[in-house]
Structures are given as C-alpha cells and as structure tokens.
Design an enzyme around this catalytic site. Sequence first.
Site, PDB file in Angstrom:
ATOM      1  N   THR A  61       0.837  -1.187   0.000  1.00  0.00           N
ATOM      2  CA  THR A  61       0.000   0.000   0.000  1.00  0.00           C
ATOM      3  C   THR A  61       0.890   1.261   0.000  1.00  0.00           C
ATOM      4  O   THR A  61       2.068   1.183   0.344  1.00  0.00           O
ATOM      5  CB  THR A  61      -0.957  -0.006   1.201  1.00  0.00           C
ATOM      6  OG1 THR A  61      -0.186  -0.093   2.395  1.00  0.00           O
ATOM      7  CG2 THR A  61      -1.928  -1.173   1.112  1.00  0.00           C
ATOM      8  N   THR A  63       1.545   4.392   1.645  1.00  0.00           N
ATOM      9  CA  THR A  63       2.373   4.882   2.753  1.00  0.00           C
ATOM     10  C   THR A  63       3.267   3.780   3.293  1.00  0.00           C
ATOM     11  O   THR A  63       4.439   4.018   3.615  1.00  0.00           O
ATOM     12  CB  THR A  63       1.489   5.463   3.879  1.00  0.00           C
ATOM     13  OG1 THR A  63       0.706   6.526   3.343  1.00  0.00           O
ATOM     14  CG2 THR A  63       2.327   5.972   5.043  1.00  0.00           C
ATOM     15  N   CYS A  64       2.746   2.572   3.356  1.00  0.00           N
ATOM     16  CA  CYS A  64       3.520   1.443   3.876  1.00  0.00           C
ATOM     17  C   CYS A  64       4.744   1.165   3.001  1.00  0.00           C
ATOM     18  O   CYS A  64       5.836   0.908   3.509  1.00  0.00           O
ATOM     19  CB  CYS A  64       2.638   0.200   3.960  1.00  0.00           C
ATOM     20  SG  CYS A  64       1.127   0.453   4.922  1.00  0.00           S
ATOM     21  N   SER A  65       4.566   1.221   1.687  1.00  0.00           N
ATOM     22  CA  SER A  65       5.648   0.909   0.749  1.00  0.00           C
ATOM     23  C   SER A  65       6.579   2.083   0.491  1.00  0.00           C
ATOM     24  O   SER A  65       7.766   1.891   0.246  1.00  0.00           O
ATOM     25  CB  SER A  65       5.073   0.442  -0.592  1.00  0.00           C
ATOM     26  OG  SER A  65       4.457  -0.814  -0.446  1.00  0.00           O
TER      27      SER A  65
END
Length: 157
Positions: A45, A47-49
């Site tokens: 996703t 922000t996660c990546s």
Amino acid sequence: MIKVGDALPHLTFNLLTQEGMSNPSTSDLFANKKVVLFAVPGAFTPTCSASHLPGYITLADQFFNKGIDSIICLSVNDAFVMKAWGETQNAEHITMLADGDAAFTKALGLDKETGVFGGIRSKRYAMLVENEVVSILNIEEEKQFEQSKAEVLLTLV
C-alpha cells in the site's frame, strides 16, 4: 488494548523465508530479545511501501547498533504476500511476519475494520518489545503517519 508493561499474547505466525514456511511462536520471536515490531495496514500500500517499511530498512543498522536483536514488520496479509513485499523492498534485515487471520492483531486490540479495503487490518503502530513485554508503544491516529516512523522510534530506544 495492549499497553506499555503488558506481555504479548502467545500465538503462532506464518513466516515464509528462503528456507520455506515456518510457524514461529511469540516466544520464538521475542523471548530474551529486544525487538522492534511495527505494523502496517497492508503490504504494497502507498504509505507502507513508500515510507513506513523503507524507514526501518534504511535505519536497520542504527537499530542494531543500539542493541536491537531484530526488526519485525507485521501485516494482516498472508506469508506469500509478506515475503514478496519484503523482496521488492530489499528488506533482507527485516522479518516480514504474516498475521493472516489477524489473530495477533485482534489479541493486541489494534485491529480495525476497513470494509472493502480488506476487512480486518492492523492499525499502524510501532513498539519496542523486551523479553516479550512492551516497553514502548506508539499507535497512530487514523490516517496519520508520525509516531510509528523509524526515525521517531530510533530516538526512543
């Protein structure tokens, strides 16, 4: 909801590595260790990546130099997704841990319902766990990414 001073719940996980699938327990991962655990709502996703996982990858050596034994990224995804995500991010020093049925996330009280995004997911957080006990816990407010950043946690360990 889990808080500082609480012991982690005792469960097993799915972990897929180059050696194959394993099912480590909470004790296997945290007993007699100083561990950074951070959780994301979903692998791959935005922000996660783009920010959350990369921060821990970039600062991994600095965490290890401060006596951290391991860094674990947890998501309510399956072990195959977590392994693939770790590979695409060059996260060789991060344990990419799957909480496929959200049992651990629910036991912590850090689950959230996301509807069509994927159902039950984890809230975004970071914690320091010392010998299975939470010593630092930074939980993000919804749609925020400040307290669980690697840069923030590094200043606290």
